[in-house]
Design a protein around this motif. Structure first.
Motif, short mmCIF file in Angstrom:
data_model
loop_
_atom_site.label_atom_id
_atom_site.label_comp_id
_atom_site.label_asym_id
_atom_site.label_seq_id
_atom_site.Cartn_x
_atom_site.Cartn_y
_atom_site.Cartn_z
N SER A 24 0.85 -1.19 0.00
CA SER A 24 0.00 0.00 0.00
C SER A 24 0.88 1.24 0.00
O SER A 24 2.10 1.16 0.16
CB SER A 24 -0.91 -0.02 1.23
OG SER A 24 -0.15 0.07 2.42
N GLY A 29 -4.10 3.56 2.32
CA GLY A 29 -4.29 2.13 2.12
C GLY A 29 -4.60 1.77 0.67
O GLY A 29 -5.11 0.70 0.40
N LEU A 56 1.24 6.98 8.43
CA LEU A 56 2.46 6.39 7.87
C LEU A 56 2.44 4.86 7.86
O LEU A 56 2.09 4.22 8.86
CB LEU A 56 3.66 6.91 8.66
CG LEU A 56 5.05 6.49 8.20
CD1 LEU A 56 5.32 6.94 6.76
CD2 LEU A 56 6.10 7.08 9.13
N ASN A 57 2.87 4.30 6.74
CA ASN A 57 2.98 2.86 6.53
C ASN A 57 4.22 2.33 7.28
O ASN A 57 5.33 2.82 7.07
CB ASN A 57 3.14 2.65 5.01
CG ASN A 57 3.19 1.19 4.60
OD1 ASN A 57 3.62 0.34 5.37
ND2 ASN A 57 2.77 0.92 3.38
N LEU C 62 2.29 4.07 13.39
CA LEU C 62 2.45 3.44 12.08
C LEU C 62 1.29 2.51 11.80
O LEU C 62 0.78 1.85 12.70
CB LEU C 62 3.76 2.65 12.05
CG LEU C 62 5.01 3.46 12.39
CD1 LEU C 62 6.23 2.54 12.50
CD2 LEU C 62 5.26 4.55 11.36
N ARG C 63 0.88 2.47 10.54
CA ARG C 63 -0.21 1.56 10.18
C ARG C 63 0.37 0.37 9.43
O ARG C 63 1.41 0.47 8.78
CB ARG C 63 -1.26 2.26 9.31
CG ARG C 63 -0.75 3.05 8.12
CD ARG C 63 -1.87 3.34 7.13
NE ARG C 63 -1.72 2.48 5.98
CZ ARG C 63 -0.91 2.73 4.96
NH1 ARG C 63 -0.19 3.82 4.92
NH2 ARG C 63 -0.83 1.87 3.96
N PRO C 64 -0.30 -0.78 9.54
CA PRO C 64 0.20 -1.96 8.83
C PRO C 64 0.16 -1.72 7.32
O PRO C 64 -0.70 -0.98 6.84
CB PRO C 64 -0.78 -3.07 9.22
CG PRO C 64 -1.76 -2.49 10.17
CD PRO C 64 -1.55 -1.02 10.26
N ASP C 65 1.08 -2.35 6.62
CA ASP C 65 1.12 -2.21 5.16
C ASP C 65 0.06 -3.12 4.55
O ASP C 65 0.34 -4.26 4.20
CB ASP C 65 2.51 -2.59 4.66
CG ASP C 65 2.60 -2.52 3.14
OD1 ASP C 65 1.81 -1.76 2.54
OD2 ASP C 65 3.44 -3.22 2.57
N ALA C 66 -1.15 -2.62 4.43
CA ALA C 66 -2.24 -3.42 3.87
C ALA C 66 -3.08 -2.54 2.96
O ALA C 66 -3.25 -1.36 3.23
CB ALA C 66 -3.11 -3.99 4.99
N VAL C 67 -3.56 -3.14 1.90
CA VAL C 67 -4.45 -2.40 0.98
C VAL C 67 -5.85 -2.42 1.57
O VAL C 67 -6.44 -3.47 1.77
CB VAL C 67 -4.44 -3.03 -0.43
CG1 VAL C 67 -5.44 -2.33 -1.33
CG2 VAL C 67 -3.03 -2.96 -1.01
N THR C 68 -6.36 -1.23 1.90
CA THR C 68 -7.68 -1.14 2.54
C THR C 68 -8.65 -0.32 1.71
O THR C 68 -9.83 -0.26 2.01
CB THR C 68 -7.55 -0.45 3.92
OG1 THR C 68 -6.89 0.81 3.74
CG2 THR C 68 -6.76 -1.29 4.90
N GLU C 69 -8.15 0.33 0.66
CA GLU C 69 -9.01 1.23 -0.12
C GLU C 69 -9.40 0.58 -1.44
O GLU C 69 -8.55 0.18 -2.23
CB GLU C 69 -8.28 2.55 -0.40
CG GLU C 69 -7.88 3.32 0.84
CD GLU C 69 -9.07 3.73 1.68
OE1 GLU C 69 -10.07 4.21 1.09
OE2 GLU C 69 -9.03 3.56 2.91
#
Lengths: 483, 484, 95
Positions: A24, A29, A56-57, C62-69
């Motif tokens: 992402s 995302g 931030l990722n 920090l957010r996890p690296d995931a496709v959410t959109e």
């Protein structure tokens, strides 16, 4: 006239943009997959919609830290994001989120070999995280440009070198090294066609012996090693010609036109850039502690330089071969897999991998991952040379057949009857016959023309369709001719 | 029914005295009848409100109702509302229909609240009088020739005029509290990071915070509990527990240490306001609070600091309005540069342009250190002043605004005069502190606000003090004669 | 006037704002007054004071690296002034 031959010294610094291999985007995302329909991977955050905010990722931080450790740099305990303000249609928010003061990585280094083969240290000033912009497409609608923001928000690591590079060849060697490192680390696919790995080159020249740097030009967006080399060479020549004619180099941004093989000035902007950098209030400082850094260090793979040394020390490879094999991690892994599985000597494995395998891959424009001959299968083939089932020469034929999908080495040897003749009696009969058929050469040999041994070996191999064991043939010939 | 508070409406709905449909229909009728003169609304979402009211009544009947089920409120038009016009008081967003809901809107809706409409505001929240709105000024229900304050002027006027019991607002330098003071309502700006900024159109990101305007402290407590809390979509949102404000405000304030800022009562404060505020402090003292004096030595730097930091951030935040992906786009442009300059030149009003230009200037090469960086340092000094003050007191109390509601047009000639109206409120934004304004008196028929500021995360103490004060005073019940 | 016309013109260009002629004169005046007003900050005792960018001393989450959109282009582009084939259109960009 080359710069080296003239009284000028070339000074180059590179800013490499490596797209980080995340799923992402850096602050949203949305997917980073390449090649989607326009604007289908641009979410509200990427589009800079009113009210949305960046988050931030975590992977980009980890990847930047990995890179920092790999180039012996300081991973900053505290770094911040800043906004770089300017208007452009491919920049949705009117600012790019980047790092200005306090980048995440500082003071790194790596080593390249210069044209004379000497090792040379290149300093890495910094590496910082930032978001990529979108793309402007021209010509789809008359008089308009179309904006596709799928790429907007893709994470980039911008790697800035010290002005330590002294030639286009240095620059290419440095860029290749960075390319190798990021792919070893798995933090970028390094795909230059898709723009995942590109650079800007700051080029200046100064009279040899001069301390002060000359005025530099920045060549933007070079996306192949070849273009880097050509653009820099062109630019160096342009600057030297200009200065020798009494002119001055203007500090400016230039574009490389690969069709014409020249750089040209980008249209002058309406005004000088004033990016008004300031800390992004929507993002807080990134803090990285020692535990985090140590945990990342644990995940570091063996790096290209270390692997190259190990290939020389442990496998006894020629330095050049070790260097070639370790440029590409998949190739190095392939080599090791074969070397570990076969009883053949590692240098023989290296010769096969660099020569036959890479040759075949190049011929068919394939990557090592798609190789038609698996490492284990090549190992078997090399075993058959080592155990004298076939000769090295026959092995080439077997390799071609394997490449064409005709089966395993053993199947092909069997089917084509390529097994080497090792029966001493059988070889002896052929040797005797050949000596008898060529009495004048035999006489010459006995008179001291040692080189003629090659002629006799050739005749024996010819008579046995290459299947006689060359070592045995040699030995028998020498013995018989000495009689 | 229109004069009932949220708590009263909630109790009435629970008892079955009336339905949400009755409440909403009544208020919509009142908005229809009275907003012409006030101009508090930009959009009234009547149809949608009646639908939601019907569903709220069903939910109540089925026993599955949220904390705010069937209770009406309005949103400042700075909050993005899905498929509803969201203008931010600007021509720039005249036709902007948000594709998504702000976190605040989402939270209140999922607790069952009903949105009646979107309220007028200073353009992009830049103003203290509601006169910078593209949709015209809001009028103060206490005197239609006067301003209700700003930038959440529409929200404050609507609550004061009993067109709604409650409204959301945003506060960057006093934009909830100053209008609350000028309209005799309660306004609270929580701690920075308490309420998610996601979906709230940014003015100055490091100062903006969402809050509410109501008529009582307990209504504010009720709403704040629902709005507050961590949101992973806002990096500046903080994961800090949300107390049950409603339950905590019942505690008496005996022993509460309240600091009065010496500088607050210096020249510049209207005498009538000073008297009202002093009287309110005496009342709190009678309730058991302990008063003392505190010093905020850098108070005078608050407004100039704010007018560097806020414009700097806004100049960048508003760059996204470029006529390309959304928002106003000029006709017949010559080229890309013309598209930018004309769309932005036409889409933004004079005050917004001034602030963008001020911000551009203070960030530009050669001026950054002298203005922006210096302001950030002074911000630190101001923040430290508060930290030191809160070592000896629990709350700081004083006037919300230097004077009661001023006449429309009175301060439009000189930006500095207008800016100085926020002198008492701006410090809380610079330091990220929670602050509240509550009605505490009248000067010539115009309301006066008592300003309370607390340390980070002290919302319950602010609400408690205001609630205890309201238990023994009637100022908050005062209603403009024409809107009874 | 602490700001002259050229400076204001330069700032307006950086900010991509077209000002009408009457608006321009007023802007020069009011902007100058604002700049004069904030000039008083130079007197503040800030030696050794660290600049404060955020009201709370927090660090980035920090957010996890995931496709959410998911793709919502058509809905989103309802707000766009001009599009074609999914692209946002602007007057031709010259590079």
């Amino acid at each position: 006239m080359s710069a080296a031959a003239s009284g000028w010294e070339v000074v180059i610094g590179l800013e490499i943009h490596a797209q980080l291999a995340t799923k992402s985007k850096i602050f949203s995302g949305a997917s980073t997959a390449y090649g989607a329909e326009p604007n289908t991977q641009a979410c509200l955050v990427d589009l800079g919609y009113p009210g949305v905010l960046p988050v931030l990722n975590e992977q980009v931080v980890r990847m930047a830290a990995k890179f920092g450790l790999a180039v012996n740099a300081k991973v900053a305990p505290r770094s911040i994001f800043a906004r770089k303000n300017y208007f452009y249609p491919d920049l949705p928010k009117g600012y790019q989120i980047s790092q200005y003061e306090l980048p995440i990585v500082e003071h790194g280094e790596l080593f390249i070999r210069d044209a004379d083969g000497n090792e040379k240290r290149i300093g890495i000033t910094r590496a910082h995280l930032e978001e990529d912009a979108g793309k402007s497409l021209h010509g789809a609608v008359e008089g308009s440009s179309g904006i596709d923001l799928n790429r907007a928000g893709t994470p980039l690591l911008e790697i800035v070198s010290e002005p330590d590079l002294r030639s286009a060849a240095d620059a290419v060697a440095y860029m290749r090294k960075i390319h190798t490192i990021v792919r070893y680390l798995g933090i970028s696919d390094g795909n230059m066609q898709e723009g995942s790995f590109r650079c800007d080159a700051n080029v200046s020249v100064r009279p040899r012996g001069e301390e002060a740097l000359g005025t530099r030009a920045e060549i933007k967006n070079l996306n192949s090693f070849r273009f880097v080399e050509r653009a820099i060479n062109y630019e160096v020549e342009r600057q030297i010609d200009l200065l020798e004619d009494g002119g001055e180099v203007v500090q400016e941004t230039r574009l490389y036109d690969s069709d014409k093989d020249e750089t040209r000035s980008m249209r002058s902007k309406e005004e000088a850039n004033d990016y008004r950098y300031f800390p992004d209030p929507d993002l807080l400082p990134i803090e990285i502690d020692d535990d985090y850094i140590e945990a990342v260090r644990e995940t570091l793979p063996e790096l290209p330089d270390a692997k190259e040394r190990r290939f020389i020390d442990d496998y006894g490879l020629k330095p050049d071969d070790a260097s070639i094999l370790t440029v590409n991690l998949s190739l190095a892994d392939y080599f090791e897999a074969v070397a570990e599985a076969t009883s053949a000597k590692p240098q023989a494995v290296a010769n096969w991998v660099i020569g036959d395998l890479v040759g075949a891959l190049k011929r068919d424009s394939m990557s090592i991952a798609d190789s038609r001959v698996a490492a284990a299968d090549l190992a078997v083939l090399l075993d058959r040379i080592a155990d004298r089932t076939i000769s090295g020469k026959i092995a080439k034929e077997v390799f071609e057949a394997m490449w064409n999908g005709e089966g395993s080495a053993d199947d092909i040897i069997e089917a084509r009857g390529l097994k080497q003749i090792t029966d001493t009696g059988a070889i002896e009969a052929v040797v005797d016959q050949v000596i008898a058929d060529n009495p004048s050469q035999a006489a010459d040999y006995r008179a001291g023309k040692d080189k003629l041994i090659g002629f006799f070996v050739g005749q024996v191999m010819k008579a046995t369709q290459g299947k006689a064991n060359p070592a045995q043939v040699n030995e028998l010939l020498k013995k018989k001719l000495a009689d | 029914m229109h004069s009932m508070t949220l708590v009263e409406l909630r109790d009435g709905l629970q008892r079955g005295d009336f339905s949400s449909r009755d409440v909403v229909a009544g208020l919509l009728e009142r908005i229809e009848a009275r907003d012409g003169e006030l101009n508090a609304f930009i959009t009234v979402t009547a149809e949608q409100a009646m639908d939601v009211a019907g569903r709220a009544d069903d939910a109540r009947a089925n026993g599955g109702a949220g904390a705010l089920n069937g209770l009406p409120l309005v949103h400042k038009d700075i909050f993005c509302t899905r498929d509803v016009l969201t203008t931010c008081g600007s021509r720039m967003l005249e036709d902007f229909v948000s594709p998504y809901d702000a976190a605040v809107v989402e939270r209140l809706a999922s607790a069952g609240a009903i949105m009646l409409g979107k309220t007028n505001m200073d353009e992009f929240a830049m103003g203290s009088s509601n006169e910078t709105s593209y949709y015209g000024p809001v009028r103060n229900p206490w005197d239609l020739s006067r301003s209700p304050g700003g930038s959440s002027g529409g929200s404050a006027a609507a609550v004061a005029a009993r067109l709604t019991p409650a409204a959301t607002g945003t506060d960057t330098g006093g934009s909830i509290r100053q209008p609350a003071a000028l309209t005799n309502t309660v306004g609270i700006k929580p701690t920075y990071g308490r309420v998610s900024r996601y979906g709230m159109i940014a003015f100055a990101s490091s100062l903006d915070q969402a809050g509410v305007i109501t008529r009582t402290a307990d209504d504010a407590a009720l709403l704040l509990k629902v709005m507050s809390g961590f949101d992973e979509r806002d990096s500046t949102s903080i994961d800090h527990p949300v107390p049950d404000y409603e339950a905590l405000i019942g505690k008496p304030i005996k022993g509460l240490r309240i600091g009065m800022v010496r500088q607050h009562f210096d020249a510049g404060l209207d005498e009538g306001c000073a008297t009202a505020v002093r009287e309110a402090l005496s009342e709190l003292e009678r309730q058991g609070a302990v008063l003392s004096e505190v010093d905020l030595p850098n108070l005078d730097y608050c407004v100039p600091t704010y007018y560097v930091v806020a414009p700097a951030e806004c100049s960048s935040n508003l760059s996204r309005f470029d006529g390309v992906r959304f928002g106003h786009r000029a006709d017949n442009v010559e080229d890309l540069l013309d598209l930018y300059c004309s769309s932005r030149g036409e889409g933004f009003g004079a005050e917004v342009k001034r602030r963008i230009m001020t911000g551009t200037y203070v960030l530009s090469a050669g001026y950054y250190d002298a203005y922006y960086l210096q302001a950030q340092k002074v911000r630190h000094l101001i923040s430290d002043d508060f930290r030191r003050a809160f070592e000896s007191v629990d709350l700081i109390a004083g006037p919300t605004a230097p004077e009661p509601a001023f006449g429309l047009g009175d301060k439009t000639d000189d930006p500095i005069t207008m800016y100085l109206n926020d002198i008492y409120t701006i410090g809380a934004n610079l330091a990220g502190l929670p602050a509240l304004s509550a009605p505490c008196g009248m000067v010539d028929g115009l309301p006066v606000g008592l300003h309370l500021v607390g340390p980070h995360w002290s919302e319950e103490t602010l609400l408690q003090a205001a609630h205890q004060y309201q238990l023994v005073t009637d100022w908050h019940k005062a209603c403009p004669e024409a809107y009874k | 006037m602490s700001l002259d016309k050229e400076q204001v013109q330069h700032i307006a260009m950086l900010a991509r704002l077209r000002l009408a002629d009457d608006e321009f004169a007023e802007t020069v005046d009011k902007l100058s007054r604002i700049v004069d007003f904030v000039d008083q900050l130079s007197a503040a005792p800030t030696a050794d004071v660290v600049p404060m960018a955020h009201p709370l001393n927090q660090t980035q989450r920090l957010r996890p690296d995931a496709v959410t959109e998911a793709d919502d282009r058509d809905h989103i582009q309802e707000n766009a002034p001009e599009t074609a084939d999914g692209l946002y259109l602007v007057p031709r960009v010259i590079e």
